[in-house]
Structures are given as structure tokens and as C-alpha cells.
Design a protein around this motif. Structure first.
Motif, PDB file in Angstrom:
ATOM      1  N   HIS A  23      40.846  52.186  43.736  1.00 27.27           N
ATOM      2  CA  HIS A  23      40.470  50.873  43.540  1.00 27.27           C
ATOM      3  C   HIS A  23      41.545  50.295  44.593  1.00 27.27           C
ATOM      4  N   MET A  24      41.211  49.471  45.645  1.00 29.82           N
ATOM      5  CA  MET A  24      41.872  49.329  46.577  1.00 29.82           C
ATOM      6  C   MET A  24      41.743  47.518  46.562  1.00 29.82           C
ATOM      7  N   ASP A  25      42.840  47.630  46.527  1.00 32.39           N
ATOM      8  CA  ASP A  25      42.493  45.791  45.737  1.00 32.39           C
ATOM      9  C   ASP A  25      44.438  44.964  46.223  1.00 32.39           C
ATOM     10  N   ALA A  26      43.861  43.615  46.488  1.00 32.38           N
ATOM     11  CA  ALA A  26      44.866  43.046  46.402  1.00 32.38           C
ATOM     12  C   ALA A  26      45.160  42.170  44.957  1.00 32.38           C
ATOM     13  N   HIS A  27      43.510  42.306  43.974  1.00 32.87           N
ATOM     14  CA  HIS A  27      43.848  41.661  42.631  1.00 32.87           C
ATOM     15  C   HIS A  27      44.304  43.098  41.446  1.00 32.87           C
ATOM     16  N   THR A  28      44.584  42.516  40.594  1.00 35.41           N
ATOM     17  CA  THR A  28      44.443  43.763  39.228  1.00 35.41           C
ATOM     18  C   THR A  28      42.179  43.467  39.150  1.00 35.41           C
ATOM     19  N   ASP A  29      42.106  42.355  38.365  1.00 38.31           N
ATOM     20  CA  ASP A  29      40.517  42.165  38.617  1.00 38.31           C
ATOM     21  C   ASP A  29      40.776  42.835  37.144  1.00 38.31           C
ATOM     22  N   LEU A  30      41.482  42.330  36.208  1.00 42.86           N
ATOM     23  CA  LEU A  30      41.650  43.450  34.679  1.00 42.86           C
ATOM     24  C   LEU A  30      41.390  42.304  34.201  1.00 42.86           C
ATOM     25  N   ARG A  31      40.260  41.034  33.991  1.00 41.48           N
ATOM     26  CA  ARG A  31      40.379  40.411  32.681  1.00 41.48           C
ATOM     27  C   ARG A  31      39.303  40.654  32.584  1.00 41.48           C
ATOM     28  N   ASP A  32      39.425  39.789  31.236  1.00 42.19           N
ATOM     29  CA  ASP A  32      38.432  39.998  30.061  1.00 42.19           C
ATOM     30  C   ASP A  32      37.114  38.917  30.052  1.00 42.19           C
ATOM     31  N   ASN A  33      38.073  37.156  30.643  1.00 41.87           N
ATOM     32  CA  ASN A  33      36.546  36.649  30.835  1.00 41.87           C
ATOM     33  C   ASN A  33      37.520  35.586  31.972  1.00 41.87           C
ATOM     34  N   TYR A  34      36.884  34.862  32.934  1.00 40.67           N
ATOM     35  CA  TYR A  34      37.555  33.470  33.553  1.00 40.67           C
ATOM     36  C   TYR A  34      37.631  32.193  33.316  1.00 40.67           C
ATOM     37  N   GLU A  35      37.955  31.649  32.595  1.00 36.23           N
ATOM     38  CA  GLU A  35      38.051  30.616  32.002  1.00 36.23           C
ATOM     39  C   GLU A  35      36.608  30.380  31.084  1.00 36.23           C
ATOM     40  N   GLY A  36      36.547  31.638  30.214  1.00 34.70           N
ATOM     41  CA  GLY A  36      35.307  32.316  29.447  1.00 34.70           C
ATOM     42  C   GLY A  36      34.433  32.635  29.614  1.00 34.70           C
ATOM     43  N   PRO A  51      32.899  35.964  30.718  1.00 34.37           N
ATOM     44  CA  PRO A  51      32.305  37.175  31.160  1.00 34.37           C
ATOM     45  C   PRO A  51      32.333  37.808  32.772  1.00 34.37           C
ATOM     46  N   LEU A  52      30.944  37.218  32.543  1.00 32.40           N
ATOM     47  CA  LEU A  52      30.552  37.509  34.468  1.00 32.40           C
ATOM     48  C   LEU A  52      31.539  36.974  35.657  1.00 32.40           C
ATOM     49  N   SER A  53      32.270  37.630  35.833  1.00 35.58           N
ATOM     50  CA  SER A  53      33.527  37.348  36.520  1.00 35.58           C
ATOM     51  C   SER A  53      33.752  38.218  37.815  1.00 35.58           C
ATOM     52  N   HIS A  54      34.241  37.137  39.480  1.00 35.38           N
ATOM     53  CA  HIS A  54      34.865  38.793  40.478  1.00 35.38           C
ATOM     54  C   HIS A  54      36.103  38.917  39.860  1.00 35.38           C
ATOM     55  N   SER A  55      36.787  38.878  38.739  1.00 34.37           N
ATOM     56  CA  SER A  55      38.419  38.665  38.509  1.00 34.37           C
ATOM     57  C   SER A  55      38.283  40.142  37.158  1.00 34.37           C
ATOM     58  N   THR A  56      36.899  40.090  37.138  1.00 30.58           N
ATOM     59  CA  THR A  56      36.834  41.181  35.892  1.00 30.58           C
ATOM     60  C   THR A  56      35.584  42.750  36.177  1.00 30.58           C
ATOM     61  N   PRO A  57      35.720  42.916  37.418  1.00 34.32           N
ATOM     62  CA  PRO A  57      35.163  43.861  36.852  1.00 34.32           C
ATOM     63  C   PRO A  57      35.521  45.594  36.661  1.00 34.32           C
ATOM     64  N   ILE A  58      37.130  45.580  36.738  1.00 36.72           N
ATOM     65  CA  ILE A  58      38.121  46.600  37.001  1.00 36.72           C
ATOM     66  C   ILE A  58      38.487  47.118  35.590  1.00 36.72           C
ATOM     67  N   LYS A  59      38.118  45.693  34.611  1.00 35.45           N
ATOM     68  CA  LYS A  59      38.525  45.915  32.878  1.00 35.45           C
ATOM     69  C   LYS A  59      37.467  46.405  32.400  1.00 35.45           C
ATOM     70  N   LYS A  60      36.728  45.829  33.094  1.00 40.46           N
ATOM     71  CA  LYS A  60      35.041  46.219  32.750  1.00 40.46           C
ATOM     72  C   LYS A  60      35.170  48.224  32.310  1.00 40.46           C
TER      73      LYS A  60
END
Lengths: 293, 293, 293, 293, 293, 293
Positions: free
Chosen positions: F133-146, F148-157
Motif C-alpha cells: 500500500h503506497m499512500d500519504a495517509h494511513t487510511d486506518l480509521r474505523d469510521n469517519y465521523e461515525g 464506517p464506509l469512508s475513504h479513510s477506512t479501507p486499509i483498516k478493513k
């Protein structure tokens, strides 16, 4: 060149997959090598197709839907970069083929010089041809700095071929003094500044005649079409242009082909120019192609 | 400052190489240091000259060619960055020189405050001076947040100098309530929203009088001139502005100078603003300079 | 959600610091997740506020100043990214609160779907509600490719709720054939292409009735508002839109709320779209809020 | 000027609502009236705040979160348009106030001349002050075309005040020959082209001393910061600048204030310049403010 | 063509007013008619001159000032639009004239094909000529879709004329497989990806020889030069290019001419491309012209 | 969904006309409805295809030509606007189909969340899957402001599904403190700031394993990829990214699929972002697909 295959690139919205069954054919002429000011209209045809996806299929102007007309998008003619003469020859031969097959040609420019070989082909088939020309510029030069193949000459060439009295220019607001004088002397029909009003007066005179419609997008004011090579203030609105197309559609002229040229997307960040161009093409399909029957 | 040398930078198309033989002089005032919103008009004069290369030399509006008028492009006055008072002094002295030599000054702004020293110089030579002012804004403030040297004050200063009844403003659609009230109370001639119609009524009253014409490009709607500091919707079209200049050209007023200000190219990706500006300058040369005789 | 605190972000110029004392409330609905073409209207409310700093506080159209009206800027409703249903629920609940407090709501979009929950809330309070809708598009679809929550459906939903005869659409120039037919069959009031003239005829019929005004910025021609998602040539000028608002202000309808939607700043380098939008909001404050009394 | 009220405009992300409780204060200096090339940095502070909403609150560079530092965003100092001297006086008085209250000032420019009055105020409090200056330009002129108040003079003024040996410039790649020679002759510490490597060597020498850090965004290559007035190729990457800030944070110098200047958003369509600027401000908050204790 | 008159358009900063007294001559070749992708480099020479006003006259890289070198800016060669062969003939004749007068030519493109006639003229005077070529592209095609006059052919033509072993290409990262293979087979010196390191190794081998330097701006990464026709990621930084020029300046090769081509301003809103180009021209003047002695 | 028909829209250069005969399949996922900052990546796939016409077919990095690999361009998956869950379901089903047919999937985003259903499908086929995974961002969130389907979560999933120790992230420079801590605690392989160096160390450990490569274009510095939603300064160069792909190509891992996401063309006037993206896709075709055998 093959007309008989589906084009594998971007196509105009709702275009028909089959050439034989189509009454009209959309084709691109991505040439801008003789422009004297800002180049970039080579990208016009592609971008017009791309943004056509945003169009509604129904026109409240013509009260008609795209599915009522069969038109094939044949893609771009593969013109050789920087070689004007060969490009024009290819276009003429291409149109000869379309006309032999009984198609209504809808051309996407490219610089305005591309209309010249189309008109030559048209005239071979329709010796009684008249031309409706909407443009900011006269395009009546014999040459540009010695070069006879220039985007400022196509209407002069057309006048020489079919007779200046058969050419009707509208919306003209820029040109050399000599061009305006020549037009007057030879009886060419040149209407300054406006399009809709003089068109209303002219159309009845052309009733029943075969007419080719060539539209330079810069007939619109730069406010409505900033994405073109040579901006000329004092132009008409897109509302007036749309009303003019309705006027033609409702007249008794027999439109036999049309083109729209000089869309240069790079100068228009908002893409309003290719978007208005795609709408004009839709109105041509819905309002002018029917006249071919 | 030397008027007697050819300018070595960009020049307006077809400008005459010789100062002495010219009846009009184009000069730039690249100042934008008092603007309260978006700066950048310092680059207006240069860009207007650059795009003038795209102009036709003939105007179908005035039916006249650039070679019929001798005008010299003197380049920009080298105004000191950020020093408003010294800039205004330099401009006034510069115009004094031009007028002493019998030239018709054509100024390119820069912010609107640059018109103030020009008007001062004009009034010294023409005590009967009237002003035709086209603008979106009243520009009738005494000061801007305490600063008397501001781009929102030049017309107030002009009224104070030559009398408010001698100032005619057209196309106005923005200002403080107090400015509109003041205009009414003192008998200044302020016409809201429109230009052509009220101008037609006013021109006969000014017959024979020396008139200075100052045009803020924002009198045009943002659709026609997005490249300016303070966009104000509800403006006129470039078509109306061009017709208004024809109206002046055909009237009996004696135009003695003109300027066009507030072109800020950076806000206009398509360059339609400097391009319409260069066309307005062409019309001023062809239609207004002749009035100087 | 708290209405009772000063918003700590950007606010519309001259907005009142106190919620209780204000008669009108400006709020943003930064949602664009159902748009089918170009997204970006989520940034509309913020940019409209930001450029409002360039507005004069006085309107020569309404002859009134901002200090004569008390309006509070409540900031944006914190809508959940990508969740359309929850966003709409939040908006409806928000407007319920505003109306319970007797406020005149002024909404900033966001995509047009945000108007739907506002209209629902309005109708609960005003069972005799009529809608004045200015737009390029019919927005009369039942769904978009199967999705009932779409930016092309809000006016259909409104018709279903309050009755199609109570909905008046102006400036419409794009939609499906079925939408235009449906409007005709059910007696909805759909006026094509123009706004000012049909509005003048309609307003007397609505005298005394509570009216909600919803304006899609794309009712303007792309020349006047390039910064929006779906550009549609052939639109009205900003001059006509401003005159239309004056017409409403001078009529006997009782405006009870208004919104302006679909400003997408990223497509407009010159920022003319948020700037004209901020001027429209000023005119709504000065001309329409007074009608609430 | 009041420091004791919450700012009602846009604020930097996670700024603290209370002035008294904050150890650092962010303030804008929206002045660009002495720039000699491209203006527009007056809009820098506002845009940096606006895009700060996209920042993560945690820095993996500093391994620290914004909530660990209390900083107040005081908004912009209301500088008078076009009046340089009065602007500088207001800034100096403002910083005097901040320092009297024991705050760590974080300034947002505006042109680089704004750093001069800040340094004056700093020096009054810290007679042992040293300056770390990152910039493409020397800024060592005595005047610009005769004007002593110019954006090309602040570092010269600083050298004259605190002694050239106490000034450390990094990343310099543009200036007059005389400026480079003067720096050498008087023992000023001018490091050409690079920042990180020479900084590593310099920091130990400054251990324990109070240091003011002033960063001109154009120390970055135009590839990383196109939105500034005077682009100068051959600059450092944003990666090198971020590493340099970590180097300072980990050193034994006692940073007592910082600024970031010359962000001019209009030249940067993608907004990468205000976005990198907001990240630098975050790193200043997380890495440099702690040094104030 | 006359070399003996001052150019009346825009000139490169500090250019000398007198042709005879100058050792170097800057001239533009505004041709882009054979480009296969994005046109617009015809506007490169004019924009490079325009932004040169922002340059400092001193280079800390070369430690030299512009006043130490006399160079004349002869303006653009008036090439005929769309006629490639005649354009190339005019350029060759023009350079013949410059070389006969003992001038060091500094060319501004325009597309890369313009370098071909320059090299022809150079080779007539210097039979021992070597070429240093910096570019993203091999430019080693025999023709482009059958057209031998194409912007992808100049280096192949140069190899054929002066022998492939005398041609040194640096920074190459794009081309057909056949081009790379041909280069290898015939012993042409083609260095992939990097410029500075291989150049350091090559320069000693060229000591004493006459060398022509041709730089395609796209040797820079698109991050550093977005304003060009064919963007190719993976390029060098402007820092590396500047260091490479210093390397040449400090070597024992005898540079006899140079050009910089393919700057297409319209694709670069921030103008970083013409700005870095003007800096490269300054370094050529200061570091390479001296080698002509 | 049909894989067995030629796509009638724009296709990636040199794509094979026949699905059955192709070993790899390019497909677009034009979804951006969960992005929290700047939307627009829905137009990424189309624009990447459009500009691919400017690519050379040969890669000097991989020393291989496009004709050596058979890949089919299947066009875009017709995802429903604004409906995230249904979009993800459609993608997963689509990839299931591709994998069942033995194809190597090459995905074009769209926001990063689209990688999540692809990884799910991959893992069903390859239980031993590892992710690069090459990225500037971790993308490891469980959810974004509640949500769960958010562009900041895929790597956590992805970590939750295949185990965090099988996930290798490179170039990370932004995220919440909790995300970095979680990665450390669970043994996920997260490399900050750099890509090439840590990748070189990691690859030998993955020898022989099936690997999915997911690249967020914002792993590049904004200088190299301004056209994306969330710009993050301090990134790698395109040169480093290309070298990293060569590193993978030369390693012993068995790449089984790849995607490139978050290209948002509207923020990049020069089009350098879709252009570098199309080059990366070419390198994936030439260097990674071969690993599928």
C-alpha cells in the motif's frame, strides 16, 4: 478510411452503433495547424464528445428526442499533423464517401479551414447549394501573409466556388476593410453583428434550396464561448444562437449538412465552451437533420 | 520622463514610431496599491498591449482603420511601488506634458484612482470640461476607511474640482447609500444600471463641450470582464459598450482624452478581459481621437 | 444542533451576532453526494460567505441597507459525508427548529436536493404554501437511475407534497420529455427559458399567499455562473435575475423562506459565481425578508 | 485592537477560544502593497486558515497533537490599504501587546516586509535575539528604486538592528551581487541553495539563545509553492523544509516567535501552496512553540 | 530579415540595444505546427521575455552579472503559420547570418524541430561540432506517422548529419524501443533518466571541442515545468538542471550556441515554466556565452 | 455486467479488443461520494484513459512494450451515484467475475474506499494474500465521523480481514495518533515518509507470496500530483515511485492485482496528475502483470 466499423474512442451521447442504418454521421476534424493566433482546436471534437454525456436527450427547443434520429459517430479523421494540404484532401475524400452513402454530415472542428473541403464535396452533389455561415470573422481573405491555406480564407474560397450571392454570413464583427468592401461589391450577403433577425428575413428566400450550415463557435460572445482561438467581443448570446437554429428548423430550407468549428478547450477552465457546443450539436441533430429527408 | 524615444517594450498594435508626428499617445499607469479587494491591475497595461496583436486594424463599428490615426505608445509611467501620492504627482506632471504638446491622452490602468490626476491636468487646460464616466461603482467616497487616496474616491474628487453637474456617470450599480444621496442632492448626473440609452439622451446636451471619457472595465458584467478586481453582477454587455462608444463618436461632443482602467489579467484564464479592453482602445482611437481636432 | 451560539467560522457580511434578536437566519447545507455530473457544491456556502466581504451594504435595486435587517449566520449544518437520507433528516429537523423560533430561513446549497426537506418543513407550517422555483432544469424526476434521493428530483417531490398547481418553475430549459409532459398534464406552472416576464404575470395571482423561493444558480447562463455542476447554455443574465427579485419584493406575495443552491466554486477561476451568489443573498435579505412580517 | 475577543471570521483548525489561556497567538498581516512583482499575498492568511480544515491534528514528524498546545487565532490585523508606514506601526504595536502578555506570536503574511516590525518588537524584549531566515531571496536591499519600505529590505533592516552576525539566512538563491558581498563583508551568515544541512551545523551554536524564525514560502521550489509573488527555480522540497523544522524542534535553541509569509493563493489553482503553508504552521505550533517555555 | 534594428516588441531583461556591439543574440522561433500532442509553444518566446523582468541580474550560481555580457534581443523570426519546410529554411538562413557576424546564438522555441536547422548552420561553421542534448524524449524518429518534418525527429537528423558518436543525450526517459536500440547500435551517447552525473563524466572528453547545447524544457519533471506539450513524469529537478549548467560553464568545452525549446505557457497557470526558462536563459548568457571567446 | 463486449467509450492506449484473450483487465470505479474534503475523483478513470494517448508504448524502465501484454479495457463499472454500499457490492461482484475468469485486475479510482471490495474478492481467491500500500495517509480509521464506509477506512478493513501483519504501507505521512499507535501495537508494517528504501527491504520477505498493490496517487508530493482530493506536502517524487515499481517488477513476489486511486483532474490545470497516472498504469501493465503467470 473505414466507415463501417464502430469507433473505439469516445462517442457523442446516444449515437447509433451502426453506420448503415444511420441517416447522419458525426465526424471530427482535429486540425489547427494554420491558425494565426491561439492553437488548440484539435482537441475540440474529443472534448465535445466527452461532455455530451451531460446532455439531456430531449430538446425543449425542438420538442424532439435524440432517439428519434439515427446518427453514427465515426470518430476523428486521422489528419496528418502539420500538413494542411493533405489534411484537406483527406477531408474532401471522406465527405465524398459520406455523401455517396446518402449520409447527412455533421462535422466537428478543428479550425475553420476544414469547412472548405466539406463545401467542395457538398457542391459537387448539390450544384444549387447555398451556405449559412455564422461567425465573428469574415474569413474572406485570399491568403494570410502569403499562405492561401489559412483559417481566415474558407468563406472566400466558398464564394469563389459557388458564387458570392449564394453565401450568407451572420454575426460578423471583425475583418479587414477590403473584405467588407469586397463582400458589398460582389453581392455577397454579409450581415453585421446580429444573427437571428437577419436570418428570419433571409430564410424565406432560401426556401426549398439545399443549404450547408457552418458555425464558428466565436459567433458567440467570449462570455458564452471563451474556449476558442480568437476572441471577439460584441457577440451574440447562446440564447440567440439557439433561437436561430430553431428558426432554421422551422423554415423551408433543406439543410444538407452542418459543422461547428474552432472549439479550443484549453482556454476555458469551466468547460462552458465544449458544453454549449455539444448542445448546439444536439440541436443540429434534432432540428436540421430532419430537413435532409 | 522622455516622450521623444521609441518605447522598447511591448507596444499597442500599429502604434506610430514617432512621438512628434502623433496626435494621440497611449501610456500605462501600472498602479494598484490602494485597491481594497483583489489587486493585479498593475499588469493590465502590459497584457492589453500584448493581446492587441490579435486585433483587426479595421473597425466595422467606426468604419475606419488604425492607419488613419497616428498614435504613439509611450509605454508605462514608472510609478513607485506602494507610494500613492508620488504616483499621482508623476501622472499629473506626465499629462501636463502631453497636453502641452497638444496630444490626445489615452490612459491604460491600473486602478481607477489614476484617473484623478489626469482629470486635474485636463481641467487646467479645459475649464469647461465635462466627464463621461462608465463604471459599476459610484467611486464617490471621500475616503476609504480614513484613507483619502483610494480607488473608491476619484469621481468624488472630480466632482469637487469641476462641479458635480459636469460629471455624468453611467451603468452604476454599486455604492454606499450616502453616495447615491449625495449625487442626487448636488445635481450630479448619475444613471443607474444602463449606459447606452441614458447616454443617447445626455450627449446632445454636451454638444461642443470638451469631454473626458473614463471607463472602468467593470461597467461590463463579470460575464464579459471577469479579469478585474471587484466583480459586480448585473452589468452591461460588451455589445452595449461598443454601441455606446459609437454613439459618442457620432455625437457633437469634443472628446479631449480617455482612459480604460481596472483590467486585472490574473483573474481571467481565457484572457477575454484584456482582449475586450484592447478592442475598446481600438474604438477609442478610431472613434474618439478624431473628435480632438 | 445549537442555534444560540455565535458561529466561529466565516460569516456573511454584516450578519447579526445574536440569534434571538434576528428575524432571518442564514445556514449552509454543504452536501453534494447525489449529483450525477460534476460535484463540488459542498464548498458553495463557505465561498459565498468569504466573498461577501466585497459587497456594498446598500442595494440600489432595493434601496435598502443591510443594517435595516437583522440576520444571523448560523454556519453550516454538519451533514454526514455520503449519507443522503440522514442529511435530509437533519435539514428538516433544523428548519423545524428555525420555524418554531419564527425565523425566516435563508439556505445556501449544496445540491438542489437539500431544498426538499426545507420545503417539507415549510409546508408543515404553511399549508397554503406556493413555490417559486428558478432553474435551468425541471428537477421533476421520480428517481435518477433508480435512486429516489437525487438532485434531479426535489421539485417532483415538492409537487407531490403540496400539489403541482402550487409550484411555479421559471427559466427551465432542460429535462426529459416525460417531465415536461407530466408538468403539462397535472397543471404545474412551468415557464420555459424566461423568468422576469412570466413572473410578472404570475405574482398577482399569488398575492397574500406564503411563498418559498428556491433558486438554482444555473438558471443563470453559464456566462454568468460558470461555477456550477451542470452548465446549460441559453440561460438568463444576472441583470434579469436581479430584476426578478425586485419584482417579487414589490409584489404582494408573502415570502416565508428562500434558498440558493448549486454553487460549485472550483469550476470558476474568476470567482464570479460565488460573487453573484453573494449579491443574490443580499437582495434576498433586503427584498424578501421584509415580506415575512 | 482587542486581543480578548473571539475572532468572528475563519480560524485555524483547533485554535483555542480563549486568548488568556493560550500560550501562542496566530495573527494575519494581510499586506502586499510594496511588492514589486506579483501582488496577492493579502489573501494568504485567510486562505491558509480556510484550508487548515484539511489537516490532521497529529504530526508524525513531531509526534504530537494540536490539542497539546493552546493557541488562539486572533484574526487579521486591520491594516490600512496602501499605507505601508502606518501598517508597520500597527504591527509593531500589536506584537508589543502580545509579548507583554507573554504570548508566542505566529504571524501569517502578507509580504515579507511585515516581519520587520515584528523583529523590532522581538528585539526590544530579547536583546540577545538571533534570527533564522529561510528564503529564496536575500532581502538585503537598503531600498527598492528609492523606496526604503519594500518587501526586499526586511532582512537588511534586521541586520542593522540586531547585528548581521546574529542573522542566519538559508536557502538563498537570488539577490544583487552587492547584497551577497555585503553579507560576506559584515559577517552575516548566508547559506546558499540549501537549508537542512547548514541548519544542522548552525543550531548547536545558537543553543540557549532566543531565536525568531521567519519563513518566506518561496524558499520552497516553485514546484512545491507556485502560489507566491516571485517564483525562483532551484529551491528546496517541502520534505526538506519539514525536516528542517524537526531539526529546530529537536535543538537547544529557544524559539520565541515565528512567521510564514508571501503566500499568494491566486497563482495556485490546486491550492497546494496554502495547504503546505497550513502544514508548516501546524509544525510550528507542535515543534517550535514548546521551545517558548 | 534585418539584424541591425532594435526590436520594438518585448525584450529579454538587460539586453543590449545594439546588434553590432553584442557578442550574443537572443531570437525566438515561435513555431509549433508539427507537434503531435498539445500545441502552444509558439507563445513560449514572448512569455519568457515578459517574465524575465522578474529576474535578478546577478547569478549566485555563476557569480556573474548580466551587464558583464553584451547580448541583443532580435525578437522573433516571422515564421509562416503552418508551413514547416519554409520555417526551417528561414531559421537556417537566419543562423547563417548570425554566425557570419560572429554572434553566439541563443534560441527560444517553439517546438524542438526548430533546433534542426540551427544545428545544420552550426555544423557548416564547426565541422568538429558536438551536441549536448537535454530532454525527456529521444527525438530519434525518422518520421512521425510518415511525416519526416516532426518535433520527434530533430536529434535523429542531427545524428545523421554530424555522426551519432558526436551527440550526447541526457535525461532521456521516453521513446520507442527502436530508438533506444538504434542509439546503442550506432554508438550514440544516450544517458537515461539523469543529467548531472553523466554530464560530469562526459565533459572532460569534450574538452576543447565546439559544442551546441539544446535543452528541451521537458527534461525537467512536470512538477518543475508543467507548461509544455508532452509531460513526462520521472524527470530531474530545476536544481539539477541549474547545477548541470554550472558544470558546463566550469568545463573546458567551447560552447558555440544554445537553445531552449517547448515552453507552452497556456498549460501553466502559475507561470513557473516561463519563469524557470527565463532563469535558464540567464544562466546560458552568464555561463555559456563566455565560452565562445 | 458484461465483460465480453468491447467498451464503446474511451479506452487505455493499445488495449486489446478481446476480453477472452486478455490476461489483464483495466476497469474504472468512478466513485467519490464518501470523500470528506475535495470531491472529483469520479472523473479520474476517464481522464487517465484520455491522456494515455500521449504515452509511448515502450518503457525504458521495464524495457518492455505494451504489445507484449494483452490487456482489455472494460470501461467503468456503472456505480450508482451517492450509494456507497451498493457501489461496493457491485465492485466486489465484478472482481469475483474477473478472478473467476483468471484475469489480472487493474483498477482505476475513484476514492480509495473502492479498494476495499477488491481486496475482499482477492482474499477469497488468495488466502495467503499480502498487500503493498503506497499512500500519504494511513487510511486506518474505523469510521469517519461515525460513518464506517469512508475513504479513510479501507486499509483498516483490509487489516481486519487479512491480518495486519500482511499489510505493508509505504510513504505514510498523515493520520491520527491512534492510527499510528494501533499499527505499531498490532504489528502492521507501516513505513513513514519513504517508499523505495523500505520496499527494497520488505520485498525479499514476500518472495513467492501473492501480493495486491494499491497506490493512492497522493503518495506523490503535491508538486507531482496536484490533482487529488487531499494534498499532503512532504511526499515522494514520481522518479521514486517509478523506481519502486521497477523494484517490485524485479522481485520475487507474485503480484495478482493492482489499483491506482484518487486522481481528481479538476484541481490540476496542466493535467500532470492524470498523465503521471497513465504512466504508472503503463508500468503496472509492463512490470507487474507478468508476475501473474
Amino acid at each position: 478510411m473505414r466507415f463501417d466499423e464502430a469507433y473505439s474512442g469516445n462517442v457523442f451521447i446516444k449515437s447509433h452503433p451502426n453506420y448503415e442504418e444511420s441517416e447522419a454521421v458525426i465526424y471530427g476534424m482535429p486540425m489547427d495547424w494554420t491558425v494565426s493566433f491561439r492553437p488548440g482546436s484539435r482537441f475540440g471534437p474529443g472534448r465535445i464528445r466527452e461532455v455530451s454525456i451531460g446532455l439531456e436527450e430531449y430538446s425543449p427547443y425542438m420538442d424532439r428526442e435524440l432517439e428519434e434520429v439515427k446518427y453514427f459517430d465515426a470518430g476523428d479523421i486521422p489528419l496528418p499533423f502539420g500538413n494542411a494540404q493533405r489534411s484537406l484532401d483527406m477531408i474532401e475524400e471522406y465527405i465524398d464517401g459520406l455523401l455517396a452513402d446518402g449520409k447527412f454530415p455533421i462535422g466537428l472542428g478543428g479550425e475553420h479551414l476544414v469547412s472548405w473541403p466539406v463545401i467542395k464535396a457538398m457542391y459537387k452533389k448539390y450544384p444549387d447549394l447555398a451556405i449559412i455561415h455564422m461567425d465573428a470573422h469574415t474569413d474572406l481573405r485570399d491568403n494570410y501573409e502569403g499562405e492561401p491555406l489559412s483559417h481566415s480564407t474558407p468563406i472566400k474560397k466558398a464564394c469563389d466556388l459557388i458564387g458570392p450571392k449564394n453565401v450568407y454570413s451572420f454575426g460578423i464583427r471583425s475583418g479587414m476593410k477590403e473584405e467588407f468592401q469586397w463582400a458589398k461589391e460582389v453581392g455577397m450577403n454579409l450581415f453585421k453583428f446580429d444573427v437571428h433577425q437577419p436570418l428570419k428575413e433571409v430564410l424565406p428566400k432560401l426556401a426549398g434550396r439545399p443549404v450547408y450550415v457552418t458555425i464558428d463557435i466565436d459567433v458567440l460572445d467570449p462570455a458564452h464561448a471563451p474556449g476558442t482561438g480568437t476572441l471577439e467581443a460584441g457577440g451574440i448570446t447562446s440564447k440567440e444562437l439557439l433561437a436561430s437554429l430553431v428558426e432554421i428548423a422551422n423554415s423551408d430550407v433543406k439543410v444538407v449538412g452542418a459543422d461547428l468549428v474552432e472549439v479550443a478547450p484549453v482556454y476555458d477552465h469551466s468547460e462552458q465552451t465544449p458544453i454549449v457546443a455539444s448542445k448546439i450539436i444536439r440541436e443540429i441533430i434534432l432540428g436540421l437533420v430532419q430537413k435532409n429527408k
